[in-house]
Design an enzyme around this catalytic site. Structure first.
Site, PDB file in Angstrom:
ATOM      1  N   LEU A 109      42.895  40.456  27.954  1.00  0.00           N
ATOM      2  CA  LEU A 109      43.788  39.316  27.745  1.00  0.00           C
ATOM      3  C   LEU A 109      42.974  38.214  27.073  1.00  0.00           C
ATOM      4  O   LEU A 109      42.018  37.705  27.645  1.00  0.00           O
ATOM      5  CB  LEU A 109      44.354  38.845  29.088  1.00  0.00           C
ATOM      6  CG  LEU A 109      45.166  39.910  29.850  1.00  0.00           C
ATOM      7  CD1 LEU A 109      45.464  39.451  31.271  1.00  0.00           C
ATOM      8  CD2 LEU A 109      46.455  40.258  29.114  1.00  0.00           C
ATOM      9  N   ASN A 110      43.363  37.872  25.844  1.00  0.00           N
ATOM     10  CA  ASN A 110      42.523  37.011  25.000  1.00  0.00           C
ATOM     11  C   ASN A 110      43.320  35.820  24.460  1.00  0.00           C
ATOM     12  O   ASN A 110      43.113  35.386  23.344  1.00  0.00           O
ATOM     13  CB  ASN A 110      41.959  37.866  23.842  1.00  0.00           C
ATOM     14  CG  ASN A 110      40.958  37.115  22.992  1.00  0.00           C
ATOM     15  OD1 ASN A 110      40.041  36.496  23.500  1.00  0.00           O
ATOM     16  ND2 ASN A 110      41.152  37.155  21.675  1.00  0.00           N
ATOM     17  N   GLY A 111      44.242  35.322  25.291  1.00  0.00           N
ATOM     18  CA  GLY A 111      45.116  34.247  24.807  1.00  0.00           C
ATOM     19  C   GLY A 111      44.640  32.852  25.115  1.00  0.00           C
ATOM     20  O   GLY A 111      45.192  31.876  24.617  1.00  0.00           O
ATOM     21  N   GLY A 112      43.583  32.740  25.951  1.00  0.00           N
ATOM     22  CA  GLY A 112      43.179  31.424  26.448  1.00  0.00           C
ATOM     23  C   GLY A 112      42.185  30.711  25.556  1.00  0.00           C
ATOM     24  O   GLY A 112      41.341  31.332  24.908  1.00  0.00           O
ATOM     25  N   HIS A 216      50.588  36.227  31.099  1.00  0.00           N
ATOM     26  CA  HIS A 216      50.266  37.620  30.756  1.00  0.00           C
ATOM     27  C   HIS A 216      51.342  38.616  31.173  1.00  0.00           C
ATOM     28  O   HIS A 216      51.261  39.791  30.845  1.00  0.00           O
ATOM     29  CB  HIS A 216      48.887  38.029  31.273  1.00  0.00           C
ATOM     30  CG  HIS A 216      48.552  37.556  32.650  1.00  0.00           C
ATOM     31  ND1 HIS A 216      49.222  37.973  33.769  1.00  0.00           N
ATOM     32  CD2 HIS A 216      47.594  36.700  33.080  1.00  0.00           C
ATOM     33  CE1 HIS A 216      48.685  37.389  34.838  1.00  0.00           C
ATOM     34  NE2 HIS A 216      47.707  36.605  34.451  1.00  0.00           N
ATOM     35  N   ASN A 244      41.388  40.301  32.587  1.00  0.00           N
ATOM     36  CA  ASN A 244      41.180  38.993  31.961  1.00  0.00           C
ATOM     37  C   ASN A 244      39.920  39.034  31.100  1.00  0.00           C
ATOM     38  O   ASN A 244      38.901  39.595  31.514  1.00  0.00           O
ATOM     39  CB  ASN A 244      41.019  37.906  33.027  1.00  0.00           C
ATOM     40  CG  ASN A 244      42.286  37.699  33.844  1.00  0.00           C
ATOM     41  OD1 ASN A 244      43.356  38.166  33.465  1.00  0.00           O
ATOM     42  ND2 ASN A 244      42.173  37.005  34.956  1.00  0.00           N
ATOM     43  N   GLY A 245      39.991  38.405  29.933  1.00  0.00           N
ATOM     44  CA  GLY A 245      38.845  38.406  29.026  1.00  0.00           C
ATOM     45  C   GLY A 245      37.612  37.738  29.592  1.00  0.00           C
ATOM     46  O   GLY A 245      36.498  37.994  29.136  1.00  0.00           O
ATOM     47  N   LYS A 388      35.370  30.724  34.989  1.00  0.00           N
ATOM     48  CA  LYS A 388      36.405  29.709  34.762  1.00  0.00           C
ATOM     49  C   LYS A 388      35.798  28.328  34.524  1.00  0.00           C
ATOM     50  O   LYS A 388      36.435  27.458  33.940  1.00  0.00           O
ATOM     51  CB  LYS A 388      37.342  29.616  35.979  1.00  0.00           C
ATOM     52  CG  LYS A 388      37.996  30.919  36.393  1.00  0.00           C
ATOM     53  CD  LYS A 388      39.025  31.375  35.392  1.00  0.00           C
ATOM     54  CE  LYS A 388      39.728  32.650  35.839  1.00  0.00           C
ATOM     55  NZ  LYS A 388      40.498  33.264  34.735  1.00  0.00           N
TER      56      LYS A 388
END
Length: 499
Positions: A109-112, A216, A244-245, A388
């Protein structure tokens, strides 16, 4: 979830039903205007309209759920059955079958964005360790796996409109590597004004802050619409490992892959034991005979403390998910993949004023209840190593870990859980962190570290036990080169002058 409804009068129902009907109708009209505003070619316009239709479906469901004010029947929440949560130690006794890698694809997941750590652009390009970014480490892991087992596991990246252009540019550097990388974009949904429930954007090219990536949970729809789902199935890929990336512990695990294939489970969620730092993490429950994910946002206020009790809810969702691709296709095509809506409140600035907006999101962990044979596997904590904050960054850059083929391995001399690290606001941004801690201290024997205020660490510093460094406002603390701090509290003012 089967839920308890608060009783209402007929007039209240009628009023809310009418209000919802008006809100839905106004939204539909506004979305139609939005679609008409685009000067796109036919294919791009169809994609945009499809996104707006998906958003409208989500919005209508939100209106219905909001007016029904459904809440969980807390008494019906049970701990999962033994077959719904399996311990990793049990499945790890099975022999590994390397040929199963031909059935696997990996998705990050690379949307952040890296904004929470003070960085511009995708979070995946923040340097984590020895010059490697999150993305570099993911690529190195899969490339090593493919070399080690002579396999061809592809890596997929689900980007958002915030990260897509930068990511497309960045992945070109891996073209000579032994890895196939595919990237696709998740949906771009319109934010909604909280008071009027109308969309913020008025045209296709409205500013970026008028739009949002819808969490996601959008993974399934975006995989399908992009054509990647059908492409993977056509290649003989059966299972997608999603993570998660920024979770550096989420590496391909042959034991879990084999377990999934042997049990025929369509969905496996990796869980790990809760500590006091994880009390808000979503947890698996049994509800009406179904395995489900319970998030803190779904818990009635009077039961929050019970939810955070690590004796009752012993583990939490790492968001490492193993998902059967044919099952995804079946559920999407039959429109049976509804996930709980998470209304996320944000503020945007318009004409110098802050305005409250809503974005409606879903999480892919919530889809677990729709898949046959779905269950959790309780994995070692080493498979959950998220970054994070800069406090997390200090941990993963330290001598507590060594880097092997893109994976972080814990120092075998380390005993007990990872140290608890809390860095103050001076360290919130990566730039501030790097300036104040240019040399990562040795922390193999550290249990707890708190640093607040204007503090700088020198070279070759060793921290052991519990170390607390508090610098008062207007002062500065320099920890000298070569210092060994063990079970100490440092306060006040300490400056080392160069001679």
């Amino acid at each position: 979830m089967s839920t308890k409804k608060h009783t209402k009068t007929h007039s209240t129902y009628a009023f809310e039903s009418n209000t919802n009907s008006v809100a839905a109708s106004q939204m539909r009209n506004a979305l139609n205007k939005l679609a008409d505003s685009s000067k796109l070619d036919d294919a791009a316009r169809a994609k945009f309209e499809n996104e707006l239709d998906s958003f409208f479906t989500l919005f209508r469901r939100y209106l219905v759920e909001k007016s029904s004010r459904t809440t969980l029947e807390w008494d019906k929440i049970k701990s999962p059955n033994p077959d719904e949560v399996v311990k990793y130690e049990i499945i790890s006794q099975q022999p590994e079958n390397v040929s199963n890698l031909s059935k696997l694809a990996v998705l990050k997941l690379n949307g952040g964005l890296g904004t929470s750590m003070g960085c511009v652009g995708p979070k995946s390009v923040i340097e984590v360790r020895e010059g490697n970014t999150f993305l570099d480490l993911s690529v190195r892991q899969i490339e090593y796996l493919n070399r080690q087992y002579d396999s061809d596991v592809p890596l997929l990246l689900m980007n958002s409109f915030n990260t897509d252009k930068d990511t497309e540019h960045l992945i070109k550097k891996y073209s000579a590597n032994r890895i196939r990388i595919r990237s696709f974009n998740q949906s771009r949904f319109p934010r909604v004004y909280k008071d009027s429930l109308l969309p913020v954007p008025t045209e296709y090219d409205s500013p970026l802050d008028a739009w949002y990536p819808p969490g996601h949970g959008d993974l399934f729809e975006s995989l399908h619409v992009s054509g990647e789902l059908d492409a993977l199935i056509a290649q003989g890929r059966e299972i997608l490992f999603v993570s998660n990336g920024d979770n550096l512990g989420a590496t391909v695990d042959l034991k879990i892959l084999n377990h999934m294939i042997e049990t025929g489970a369509e969905y496996i969620m990796e869980l790990t034991d809760k500590t006091r730092a994880d009390v808000k993490g979503g947890t698996l429950i049994s509800y009406d005979g179904q395995v489900r994910l319970l998030e803190v946002a779904q818990v009635p206020k009077e039961h929050i403390d019970e939810f955070k009790n690590i004796r009752k809810f012993t583990n939490f969702n790492t968001n490492n998910l193993w998902i059967n691709l044919k099952a995804v296709k079946r559920l999407i095509e039959s429109s049976n993949l509804e996930m709980e809506i998470i209304p996320n409140q944000k503020t945007i600035t318009r004409d110098g004023h802050e305005i409250n907006v809503l974005q409606l999101e879903t999480a892919c962990g919530a889809a677990i209840r729709h898949f046959d044979g779905a269950h959790g596997v309780v994995v070692p904590r080493s498979r959950f190593l998220p970054v994070k904050t800069c406090s997390d960054l200090l941990l993963v850059k330290s001598d507590l870990f060594r880097l092997e083929h893109g994976s972080l391995k814990l120092d075998p001399s380390r005993f007990g859980p990872n140290p608890l690290i809390k860095l103050g606001s001076h360290f919130k941004k990566v730039s501030g962190f790097n300036a104040r801690i240019p040399h990562i201290p040795k922390i193999v024997e550290l249990d707890h570290l708190t640093i607040t205020g204007n503090v700088f660490l020198g070279k070759d510093v060793t921290l052991r036990g519990t170390v607390i460094i508090v610098c008062s406002d207007g002062h500065k603390i320099d920890i000298p080169n070569g210092s060994i701090l063990e079970n100490v509290v440092v306060t006040g003012n300490l400056q080392i002058l160069e001679h």
